[in-house]
Scaffold this motif. Structure first.
Motif, PDB file in Angstrom:
ATOM      1  N   ASN A  13       0.822  -1.218   0.000  1.00 38.47           N
ATOM      2  CA  ASN A  13       0.000   0.000   0.000  1.00 38.47           C
ATOM      3  C   ASN A  13       0.858   1.271   0.000  1.00 38.47           C
ATOM      4  N   ASN A  14       2.157   1.074  -0.238  1.00 32.81           N
ATOM      5  CA  ASN A  14       3.151   2.153  -0.398  1.00 32.81           C
ATOM      6  C   ASN A  14       3.621   2.777   0.908  1.00 32.81           C
ATOM      7  N   LEU A  15       3.091   2.352   2.040  1.00 33.41           N
ATOM      8  CA  LEU A  15       3.630   2.824   3.313  1.00 33.41           C
ATOM      9  C   LEU A  15       5.117   2.474   3.414  1.00 33.41           C
ATOM     10  N   LEU A  16       5.489   1.286   2.952  1.00 33.70           N
ATOM     11  CA  LEU A  16       6.865   0.818   3.076  1.00 33.70           C
ATOM     12  C   LEU A  16       7.759   1.328   1.946  1.00 33.70           C
ATOM     13  N   ASP A  17       7.193   2.169   1.084  1.00 36.64           N
ATOM     14  CA  ASP A  17       7.987   2.867   0.058  1.00 36.64           C
ATOM     15  C   ASP A  17       8.513   4.202   0.560  1.00 36.64           C
ATOM     16  N   THR A  18       7.956   4.706   1.629  1.00 36.16           N
ATOM     17  CA  THR A  18       8.210   6.086   2.021  1.00 36.16           C
ATOM     18  C   THR A  18       9.687   6.339   2.304  1.00 36.16           C
ATOM     19  N   GLY A  19      10.204   7.384   1.673  1.00 36.97           N
ATOM     20  CA  GLY A  19      11.583   7.797   1.893  1.00 36.97           C
ATOM     21  C   GLY A  19      12.632   6.956   1.194  1.00 36.97           C
ATOM     22  N   ARG A  20      12.205   6.059   0.298  1.00 39.20           N
ATOM     23  CA  ARG A  20      13.163   5.161  -0.337  1.00 39.20           C
ATOM     24  C   ARG A  20      12.765   4.910  -1.792  1.00 39.20           C
ATOM     25  N   LEU A  21      13.692   4.377  -2.555  1.00 44.41           N
ATOM     26  CA  LEU A  21      13.442   3.981  -3.932  1.00 44.41           C
ATOM     27  C   LEU A  21      13.738   2.493  -4.047  1.00 44.41           C
ATOM     28  N   GLY A  22      12.701   1.696  -4.317  1.00 45.90           N
ATOM     29  CA  GLY A  22      12.874   0.260  -4.429  1.00 45.90           C
ATOM     30  C   GLY A  22      13.441  -0.157  -5.769  1.00 45.90           C
ATOM     31  N   ASP A  23      13.557  -1.448  -5.958  1.00 46.22           N
ATOM     32  CA  ASP A  23      14.234  -1.965  -7.155  1.00 46.22           C
ATOM     33  C   ASP A  23      13.261  -2.361  -8.269  1.00 46.22           C
ATOM     34  N   TRP A  24      12.462  -3.386  -8.068  1.00 48.01           N
ATOM     35  CA  TRP A  24      11.413  -3.875  -8.965  1.00 48.01           C
ATOM     36  C   TRP A  24      11.932  -4.606 -10.202  1.00 48.01           C
ATOM     37  N   ALA A  25      13.231  -4.873 -10.265  1.00 46.53           N
ATOM     38  CA  ALA A  25      13.748  -5.646 -11.397  1.00 46.53           C
ATOM     39  C   ALA A  25      13.169  -7.059 -11.403  1.00 46.53           C
ATOM     40  N   SER A  26      13.126  -7.700 -10.244  1.00 46.52           N
ATOM     41  CA  SER A  26      12.684  -9.099 -10.206  1.00 46.52           C
ATOM     42  C   SER A  26      11.240  -9.249 -10.663  1.00 46.52           C
ATOM     43  N   HIS A  27      10.390  -8.305 -10.319  1.00 48.03           N
ATOM     44  CA  HIS A  27       9.008  -8.358 -10.799  1.00 48.03           C
ATOM     45  C   HIS A  27       8.965  -8.256 -12.321  1.00 48.03           C
ATOM     46  N   ASN A  28       9.725  -7.325 -12.871  1.00 49.60           N
ATOM     47  CA  ASN A  28       9.715  -7.172 -14.322  1.00 49.60           C
ATOM     48  C   ASN A  28      10.313  -8.378 -15.026  1.00 49.60           C
TER      49      ASN A  28
END
Length: 388
Positions: A254-269
């Motif tokens: 729900n994007n709460l755990l995105d706050t203040g950071r930039l994630g990766d998302w390579a594995s999903h793609n």
């Protein structure tokens, strides 16, 4: 820590008999809804009857469209758009898991887009900027789409799997009764747990520093899934364990755990090419891809991997050198996947090496891959090879 703006507008109604609120919640958005669902399990297990009863009690008219498949299809999205236009629908009500929710979101966005909905999936500059409201009755904890701002759809032509995102796609409400998950098959439950864990991995692997709060929130949520998922598989009607998994799945995305950071998302793609071309379950594909990605990328920031190993997987710093600690963490992760019945190698999912180059090339259609480590086509190919 990066600057951020956080908004989570979804109204969550969680717990036993939560579904009785569905009609009341839907009525706030109009008089007619599209009930969108999958292959019919909601009719066999009684969920459909409970949802319909609540809609009728609230005086909400509805039309329905079933047939959503895992890795939801573009053709059904287009059918849903046509049906909603004909019927004058005010709200899309997804009853199911991530596939039903994502298909509903795509229909909702397509209804407000002047053109073919797939154009937005290929060019993010085209939207979505507006969408019909979406409500959710969640039956499968996995994708976290009940509170997220994105959706993923597969186009049958070319079997290309792509996503869109925007604040307009965040559902207006989510009704969540853990009892609805009691009858989920074990494999589907396991795939969901794998997907939930992957959402947290994607956020955890960041190069942004001074993110201790969100690190520790992620670590706590990851440990919850690692502990509770096996309990759920042993005890399918354990309400408390089901509730923990369901709520963690929501928090994970729900994007709460995105706050203040930039994630990766390579594995999903990278995984999207597997499930797009081979139609395997997304969670199963992630169980294959993530260990391979970890082995390929850990040297980009060894300290982050060691932190995960120690805090989440209980690897003692005295275990060995950094590489040994990381490899032990990956081994424990793979053992956890296996304990759930997940594959951890491509051959375990009956996928050979004949189309690895093709998948690596397709990964880069209309997008770039990776933030923790920027990947090119050769990198992705090598990750696929590590997954063999």
């Amino acid at each position: 820590m990066l600057n951020f703006e956080y908004c989570s507008p979804t109204r969550i109604v969680f717990g036993r008999e939560a579904e009785k609120r569905t009609g009341e919640l839907a009525r706030r958005f109009g008089k007619k809804v599209l009930v969108h669902y999958g292959g019919g399990s909601i009719k066999r297990n009684g969920v459909y009857d409970k949802v319909v009863a609540s809609l009728k009690e609230a005086g909400v008219d509805f039309v329905e469209l079933g047939g959503v498949q895992p890795n939801p299809r573009l053709s059904l999205v287009r059918e849903g758009i046509r049906l909603c236009k004909e019927e004058g629908v005010d709200l899309i009500l997804a009853v199911g898991g991530g596939s039903a929710i994502d298909s509903s979101k795509a229909i909702a966005a397509g209804l407000k887009y002047d053109g073919d909905v797939w154009e937005m999936f290929l060019d993010g500059s085209k939207g979505p900027f507006d969408a019909l409201p979406v409500g959710v009755v969640l039956t499968i904890p996995a994708a976290g789409s009940e509170c997220s701002n994105g959706c993923v759809i597969t186009a049958e032509e070319g079997w290309l799997k792509r996503d869109i995102g925007g604040e307009c796609l965040v559902p207006a409400f989510a009704v969540m009764n853990p009892e609805f998950t009691f009858t989920l098959p074990a494999y589907q439950t396991a795939c969901g747990a794998s997907d939930i864990l992957a959402h947290m991995f994607e956020r955890y692997f960041t190069q942004v520093t001074h993110t201790d709060l969100t690190d520790r929130l992620l670590e706590a949520a990851m440990r919850t899934i690692l502990i509770q998922a096996p309990i759920v598989l042993r005890e399918p009607e354990n309400y408390d364990a089901r509730a923990e998994v369901m709520w963690t799945g929501t928090i994970a995305h729900n994007n709460l755990l995105d706050t203040g950071r930039l994630g990766d998302w390579a594995s999903h793609n990278i995984e999207h090419e597997l499930s797009g071309m081979y139609d395997i379950a997304h969670g199963a594909g992630l169980a294959i891809v993530f260990p391979a990605w970890m082995r390929y990328c850990w040297k980009e920031n060894p300290a982050r991997f060691v932190q995960l190993a120690v805090r989440v997987f209980d690897v003692d710093l005295a275990f060995g050198q950094t590489q040994e600690i990381v490899e032990e963490m990956i081994r424990r992760l793979e053992n956890w996947y296996r304990s759930l019945g997940m594959p951890v190698r491509l051959h375990e999912a009956n996928i050979g090496e004949d189309r690895l180059r093709e998948m690596a090339k397709k990964c880069f259609i209309a997008r770039q891959i990776g933030n923790f480590k920027k990947l090119d086509e050769e990198d992705v190919y090598q990750i696929y090879r590590l997954a063999l």
